[in-house]
Every structure is written in C-alpha cells, then in structure tokens.
Design a protein around this motif. Sequence first.
Motif, short mmCIF file in Angstrom:
data_model
loop_
_atom_site.label_atom_id
_atom_site.label_comp_id
_atom_site.label_asym_id
_atom_site.label_seq_id
_atom_site.Cartn_x
_atom_site.Cartn_y
_atom_site.Cartn_z
N ILE A 162 76.91 14.83 14.28
CA ILE A 162 75.91 15.08 15.31
C ILE A 162 76.53 14.94 16.69
O ILE A 162 76.33 15.78 17.57
CB ILE A 162 74.72 14.11 15.15
N VAL A 163 77.31 13.89 16.89
CA VAL A 163 77.97 13.68 18.17
C VAL A 163 78.94 14.82 18.46
O VAL A 163 79.00 15.34 19.59
CB VAL A 163 78.69 12.32 18.19
N ASP A 164 79.71 15.22 17.44
CA ASP A 164 80.66 16.33 17.62
C ASP A 164 79.92 17.63 17.94
O ASP A 164 80.38 18.43 18.79
CB ASP A 164 81.50 16.51 16.36
N GLU A 165 78.79 17.87 17.28
CA GLU A 165 78.02 19.09 17.52
C GLU A 165 77.48 19.12 18.94
O GLU A 165 77.54 20.16 19.62
CB GLU A 165 76.88 19.17 16.52
N TYR A 166 76.99 17.99 19.44
CA TYR A 166 76.44 17.96 20.79
C TYR A 166 77.54 18.02 21.84
O TYR A 166 77.31 18.55 22.93
CB TYR A 166 75.56 16.71 20.97
N ASP A 167 78.71 17.53 21.50
CA ASP A 167 79.84 17.70 22.41
C ASP A 167 80.20 19.18 22.53
O ASP A 167 80.49 19.68 23.62
CB ASP A 167 81.03 16.89 21.87
N ARG A 168 80.15 19.89 21.41
CA ARG A 168 80.43 21.33 21.43
C ARG A 168 79.35 22.08 22.22
O ARG A 168 79.66 22.98 23.01
CB ARG A 168 80.50 21.86 20.00
N LEU A 169 78.08 21.72 22.02
CA LEU A 169 76.99 22.38 22.74
C LEU A 169 77.11 22.17 24.25
O LEU A 169 76.85 23.08 25.04
CB LEU A 169 75.64 21.86 22.23
N LEU A 170 77.51 20.96 24.63
CA LEU A 170 77.67 20.68 26.06
C LEU A 170 78.79 21.54 26.65
O LEU A 170 78.67 22.06 27.76
CB LEU A 170 77.97 19.21 26.28
N GLY A 171 79.87 21.72 25.89
CA GLY A 171 80.96 22.58 26.36
C GLY A 171 80.51 24.03 26.53
O GLY A 171 80.93 24.70 27.49
N ARG A 195 67.56 14.18 25.76
CA ARG A 195 66.49 13.47 25.04
C ARG A 195 66.92 13.11 23.63
O ARG A 195 66.71 11.98 23.15
CB ARG A 195 65.25 14.35 25.00
N ASP A 196 67.57 14.08 22.92
CA ASP A 196 68.03 13.81 21.56
C ASP A 196 69.09 12.71 21.55
O ASP A 196 69.09 11.84 20.67
CB ASP A 196 68.59 15.08 20.94
N LEU A 197 70.00 12.75 22.51
CA LEU A 197 71.05 11.74 22.56
C LEU A 197 70.48 10.36 22.90
O LEU A 197 71.00 9.34 22.44
CB LEU A 197 72.13 12.13 23.57
N THR A 198 69.43 10.32 23.69
CA THR A 198 68.78 9.04 23.99
C THR A 198 68.16 8.47 22.72
O THR A 198 68.29 7.26 22.44
CB THR A 198 67.70 9.22 25.06
N GLN A 199 67.51 9.31 21.92
CA GLN A 199 66.96 8.85 20.65
C GLN A 199 68.07 8.43 19.69
O GLN A 199 67.91 7.46 18.93
CB GLN A 199 66.10 9.94 20.02
N LEU A 200 69.20 9.16 19.73
CA LEU A 200 70.32 8.80 18.88
C LEU A 200 70.87 7.43 19.27
O LEU A 200 71.22 6.62 18.40
CB LEU A 200 71.41 9.87 18.98
N ARG A 201 70.95 7.18 20.56
CA ARG A 201 71.42 5.87 21.01
C ARG A 201 70.48 4.76 20.54
O ARG A 201 70.92 3.68 20.14
CB ARG A 201 71.53 5.84 22.52
N MET A 202 69.17 5.03 20.56
CA MET A 202 68.19 4.05 20.10
C MET A 202 68.30 3.79 18.61
O MET A 202 67.85 2.75 18.12
CB MET A 202 66.78 4.54 20.45
N ALA A 203 68.91 4.72 17.87
CA ALA A 203 69.14 4.51 16.44
C ALA A 203 70.45 3.79 16.18
O ALA A 203 70.54 2.94 15.29
CB ALA A 203 69.12 5.86 15.71
N VAL A 204 71.49 4.12 16.95
CA VAL A 204 72.82 3.57 16.70
C VAL A 204 72.95 2.15 17.23
O VAL A 204 73.55 1.28 16.58
CB VAL A 204 73.90 4.47 17.33
#
Length: 330
Positions: A162-171, A195-204
């Motif tokens: 998920i982190v890798d995918e969002y890094d690619r999307l940001l690029g 927003r998704d990354l904020t929720q991901l941080r709340m999970a990790v």
Amino acid sequence: MTEPAYAACVVNCAAYDTRGERRDIDIEQISDVLAVDDGSFVWVGLYEPGEAVLATLQEEFGLHPLAVEDARNAHQRPKFEAYGDSLFIAVHTAQSSEGSIRFGETHIFVGPRYIVTVRHGASTSYAPARARLEREKPLLVHGPGAALYAVLDLIVDNFLPIVDEYDRLLGELEKDVFAEDFRRETVQRLYWLKRDLTQLRMAVEPLQDIVSHLTRMPGPLIDDVIQPYLRDVLDHAIRIQSSTETLREMLTAAVGVNLSLVTVQQGEIVKRLGAWASLLAAPTLVASWYGMNFEHMPELHGRWSYYVLIAAMAAVCLLLYWKFKKARWL
C-alpha cells in the motif's frame, strides 16, 4: 452446533502437535484436544462469526466475556489486553483496492494452547501465515507465540504494498501538480490520498505500540526464540510508519505547491488583464473627450487634427505596451 451453522465463518480449525504436524478438527472437538496435556495447541481462524460461534469458542477455550464482546462487535480501537494467562489483541488491517485503501479489523485471542483470529471487514486470509509455519516446523513447535508472530508479520507486510502504491501515485501526480492549467481533480486526488494515508497511520501506529509491548513481555506465551522475530516485525512497523509520515508530508507540500502555483497563475492573468485594460483606457479617454459635443474644443476644426489625434493615441499605446512588456506584464 451443526456444521452448516458455522462452516461459513470458520476458515480454519486445526490442532498442531509438538512436532508441528497438523490435524483438522471440528469446533466441538477443541475441548477434547485440550483435555490431553500433550503440548499441542489449536489454531482457529474466523471471518465475521456470529454470536453462536463465539459462544461455543468461549466455552471451549474459557475466553473472557469482555474480550468475546469486543470480538463480536467490529469498529474496536486497536488495543492490547491481558486476561490472566491469555491475551486479547485488536488491530486494524488494510488492503489496497482500486486506488483506495479498505480497512478492516482482526481480533486475536492467545492462550497457552490456543490462538483464535477473528477477521472483520477488508482483511486478507491468514492462510499464508499458517502455510509458512507449517513449512517452518522448528518455529511452529513454539506454539501459539509463533502463530501470533506469523499473523502480526503478515498484517504488517500487507501494509508495504500500500505504501509503495501510494508512493507511485504521488509520483504520477507530480506532473499534474506542476501543470500550467488548474485541475480540480488534482487537488481532489491529493486530498483523498492524504486522507487514506492518515487512516493508514492510525492503523500502523497502535500496531507498532502493541508489538513493542509484546517484545518486552516476559512469559510462557512468547518465549526467547520468538522475541527476535517480534522485534523484526516491530522494525518493519516502524519503517512503514516512517514512510507513511514522509508521504503525508509530501502530499501536504504538493497541495501547498499546487495552490501556490494556481495563485501565481491567477496573478499573472490579472496583470495581463490590467495591462490590456490600460492600453485600451488611453484612447478611450481621448475619444470620450471629443465625444462630448461641445462647440469650442481645441483643434476641433483643424485640418490635420484627426490624424494628429490618432497618431498621438497610437504613440501613447505603443509607449504603454513597451513599458508593460519591459515589466513582463505582457
């Protein structure tokens, strides 16, 4: 309880002996397995079970009523609870789906001779964790502690794509961020990503605290052999948390840069409009003077007055154009 009553939600129910050999059993046979003190343990995997299934497991394993109540109701906060010689752990899980993150929950009961995983919502099966331990029997013989490590390791590893995918999307969005034309969709996508990354941080972040607590918890459930493996899970969780925070900061910066570029572009447009308005204002002013229909006006009856006036207006316009061009307003 008949088999159809629980077959839909019971993903796995197996007993493992001291050699790591697996034997599939029914839920009603759990008490028979635990009645024999042979060092074996039971691993049960459930997906959104009903009250009847949880009541049966509560009776078979002697689970604490408060922990069972939490497992029955989804939308629990991540937490770690100890009930006597058993543990109850609630963690959030995530998986990427069609450019967004879907979140779920996993509730874990761990005792001296059992582990029960209860999944809710978007959560992948823990069959790969079981298959891995069944291949690594020297690790599996360490009982429920090894199974707990395998489950937590799989949960943390599922965050990495998920982190890798969002890094690619940001690029990919960087080109849209620096585009000359304003695109509302770009800001919207940046917002949804953050927003998704904020929720991901709340999970990790809570998961990181739970694993950290397990690495410092002495006891028979997690022996000295399993401790280094949990520390490895903790290291992965810390790295994911750090990567998530970095991506969130980059998204915040991207939103700010995009809005700043839009503001600058709007300023440039306003300057151009102001320059062209000034060019049109000069001849308009002169023409308005001579359109007031007064009889006694300078050069009103001169032979060359019309051409002189046109030449004067053209000279003023050219002068203004040169000034604005020099100032880069045009």
